[in-house]
Each structure stands twice: as C-alpha cells, then as structure tokens.
Scaffold this active site. Structure first.
Site, PDB file in Angstrom:
ATOM      1  N   CYS A   1       0.828  -1.205   0.000  1.00  0.00           N
ATOM      2  CA  CYS A   1       0.000   0.000   0.000  1.00  0.00           C
ATOM      3  C   CYS A   1       0.863   1.255   0.000  1.00  0.00           C
ATOM      4  CB  CYS A   1      -0.934  -0.001   1.212  1.00  0.00           C
ATOM      5  SG  CYS A   1      -1.978   1.471   1.321  1.00  0.00           S
TER       6      CYS A   1
ATOM      7  N   CYS B   1      -5.610  -3.217   6.885  1.00  0.00           N
ATOM      8  CA  CYS B   1      -6.616  -2.154   6.832  1.00  0.00           C
ATOM      9  C   CYS B   1      -7.945  -2.619   6.261  1.00  0.00           C
ATOM     10  CB  CYS B   1      -6.074  -0.967   6.037  1.00  0.00           C
ATOM     11  SG  CYS B   1      -5.581  -1.356   4.343  1.00  0.00           S
TER      12      CYS B   1
END
Length: 375
Positions: free
Chosen positions: A94, A191
């Site tokens: 990410c 996440c």
C-alpha cells in the site's frame, strides 16, 4: 490524514508553522460498495474525524478516492499470493503503490511537499543530497519497515513531522491541543479487514475452500486443512488428539499439503537464511557490493526485519543470481519465517531496502546437507 491521532498531531504541528496547508484523506476501501451491505463503513468514521480535526485547526480538507487503485494494485495481487499458500504484506504494498505513488500522481504539482503521520525519519546525506530512510525515535512504533519498498525519488517529497516523538509524547500533545482524536485507539491488523471481522472470515469471501492433508515431517497424515492460506508458518497446526502440539513448518502449494512438526524449537522452524526476489533498494543505484562497502566505511552491523513487530536479526547480505535477487544469512535462527513476507535490510539506523521472500533455509536443511556430504 487517516483519522488517527498520529496524522492529527502531524497536521497540528504543521498548522503552527508558515505553510500553505491543506489535508487529504484517502478512501482506499469501502466494505459497503464491495459487499453490497448497508450501514456505516469504517472509512466514513475516519473521514468524519479528519473533518473534525481540520475544522479545529482551520485547515481545508478533501477526500481522494483511490479504492480502484488499491483493489487492482494491492488487494488482488495479495489474494493471488494467499491462494499460493504464501504470506504477503499488503501494508508494504500500500505504501509503495498507493500512498507514495497513486496519491502523489493524483495530487500532481499542487503539492510541493506531502506530510504523513509515519513513525520514520528522513536524514539527508551531505555528499549526495539524497534522503536516507531511517528509524524513528520511538523504536516500538517505528514504521520504516513498512516504507522499505519506497524509493528515494519518491521519498524526497515527503515529510515525517512526528519522527522525533514517542507515542506517549504524541498523545500528550494531542490532549494539550484538544484534538478530537487524542484518545482514539491505534488501528491494528490489515486495513481492509477492519476491526470487527476475523482475517479468516474475511478472506474466505474471496478464496474458495481447497481441502488437503496435514502431514508430519516423515509424510504421515496427521490431519486435514481447508485451505493453505488459513495457516501461517510458525503457528499451531490446529490438529487435535496429538500428545504434542504441532506447528506449521512448510506449505506445499503443488501438493496442497501442510507439513507440521512437534514443538516450536524444531529444526524445520529455525530459519537461518532467506532468498528474496523483487528487491528494491531505497537508493535505486545501490547494490550488494556497495552496501557492503558502506558497512566497511561506516561501521556497525546489518540487521533485518521480517515482520514489523519483531526484534531485528543480525544478518549478512549477498548477491543472488540476479540484481533483484538478494540473500540474507542470519547470525542466529528465527522462527516462523514464511515465503511471501517482506524482508527489510538495515545498516545501523538506515533502512536500505527490501525484497519478497521466496525460499527459506532452516536448520534442518543445513543438517541434511551436512549429513549428505561425502566423508
């Protein structure tokens, strides 16, 4: 800004300085959109908190939707790795693909500098005038591991204003300034899984069951599994009815088979070296010989981290069969190292880069090799 206390304090510190400042909130994942469910999503709560903090600090803010980029460049590749029985690190991906690339591209030249709430430190090299990615003051919260795949040309536009602070100091500052997020708990885990669902429950919505055998080191069947991705090397094999607890030592994707061994100190669990691919140096022109020369010049030691929350391991890097292939040999064994994980390399406080583990060499491999040598 993420909606957490770290980025809130980052914004507060910058608001006290002479910057033309604005805030950006990234929407990377939407459970409601993905599953067709109703109700309030995690990102909506985060976005609300960002707006509250920015209102207090008198900072304009906006939301940038990068959920498509995240799905294509982080989540789908991670699914393919899990399906092969390996253990990816989506948080590293990410940062490399979204926060330090897609977001930068979306902002364009409108942002001269970009600040984040990462616990990491950028030090500028006097000779080359390049940014060095270093550990933060708070070693327990240090996030340089998650940034190890971000290269210097991307890093040089970034600022990490809380790198000199510890978490308790940051909390104290947040309370002193009356930030709405001052008491908000730290986010943990991946996440996109969120706080309310277990990882296994979440991933099972995307990867179908694939039953297979669990065998011991001699090939004897001791149990069954319903998918390689549900098991992690070094963790319990969950086989009941055995006198000794067995732990996952190896996952064979071709056979769809898990090898489990008795006891956490078994030689098959003690990793002595890792082979990596897709190695990325933070300074793109670095190579193994150059960093070995740096150690001679600067002194100190090389260390590696395979996971964020682990003690560093002293190691020695060596060149593999290609520039993108780096081997890290450990000074002492470490348990629970799995293919797919990210191995980050440090020289003292300086994070040099990272690669993806493809193979591990354990104590049992070395013992077998020694026993097969002619006398």
């Amino acid at each position: 800004m993420s909606g957490g206390v770290d980025s809130s304090v980052t914004a507060a510190l910058l608001a006290e300085q002479d910057f033309d400042l604005s805030a950006v909130f990234m929407r990377n994942w939407d459970t409601k959109d993905e599953l067709g469910a109703d109700g309030k999503c995690e990102w909506e709560k985060d976005w609300h908190d960002v707006q509250q903090v920015c209102k207090l600090l008198d900072i304009p803010c906006r939301m940038v939707d990068l959920s498509r980029e995240y799905w294509l460049r982080v989540f789908e590749p991670a699914l393919r790795v899990w399906e092969r029985g390996m253990t990816p690190n989506p948080d590293v991906d990410c940062n490399r693909e979204i926060k330090f690339d897609a977001l930068v591209q979306r902002l364009g030249e409108s942002a001269q500098w970009i600040a984040t709430g990462h616990y990491a430190h950028l030090q500028w090299d006097d000779a080359t005038h390049r940014a060095m990615l270093c550990r933060s003051v708070d070693r327990h919260k240090d996030q340089s591991y998650f940034l190890a795949a971000v290269q210097e040309p991307q890093l040089r536009r970034f600022m990490f204003p809380i790198s000199h602070m510890t978490k308790p100091q940051l909390r104290e500052l947040a309370h002193a300034r009356g930030l709405p997020t001052a008491s908000r708990e730290d986010s943990v885990g991946i996440c996109f899984v969120g706080q309310k669902r277990r990882f296994e429950q979440f991933i099972s919505e995307y990867i179908p069951p694939s039953p297979g055998k669990i065998v011991d080191e001699h090939g004897k069947v001791i149990g069954e599994h319903n998918g390689l991705w549900k098991f992690t090397i070094g963790e319990s094999s969950r086989v009941s009815g055995l006198k000794t607890r067995f732990y996952v030592a190896k996952k064979d994707a071709e056979r769809n088979e898990i090898v489990a061994v008795p006891g956490r100190d078994h030689p098959m669990l003690q990793c002595r070296a890792v082979n990596t691919i897709d190695w990325r140096w933070v300074w793109p022109d670095h190579d193994v010989q150059q960093v070995l020369a740096l150690q001679t010049k600067l002194g100190g030691r090389f260390t590696t981290k395979i996971r964020h929350a682990m003690a560093e391991i002293e190691c020695t890097p060596s060149q593999g069969t290609s520039p993108e292939n780096v081997v890290l040999s450990f000074a002492h064994p470490d348990a629970g190292v799995a293919p797919g994980q990210t191995a980050a390399l440090y020289l003292n406080e300086w994070c040099l880069g990272c690669g993806t583990i493809t193979e591990t060499t354990c104590t049992a491999d070395l013992q077998e090799s020694a026993s097969s040598e002619p006398t």
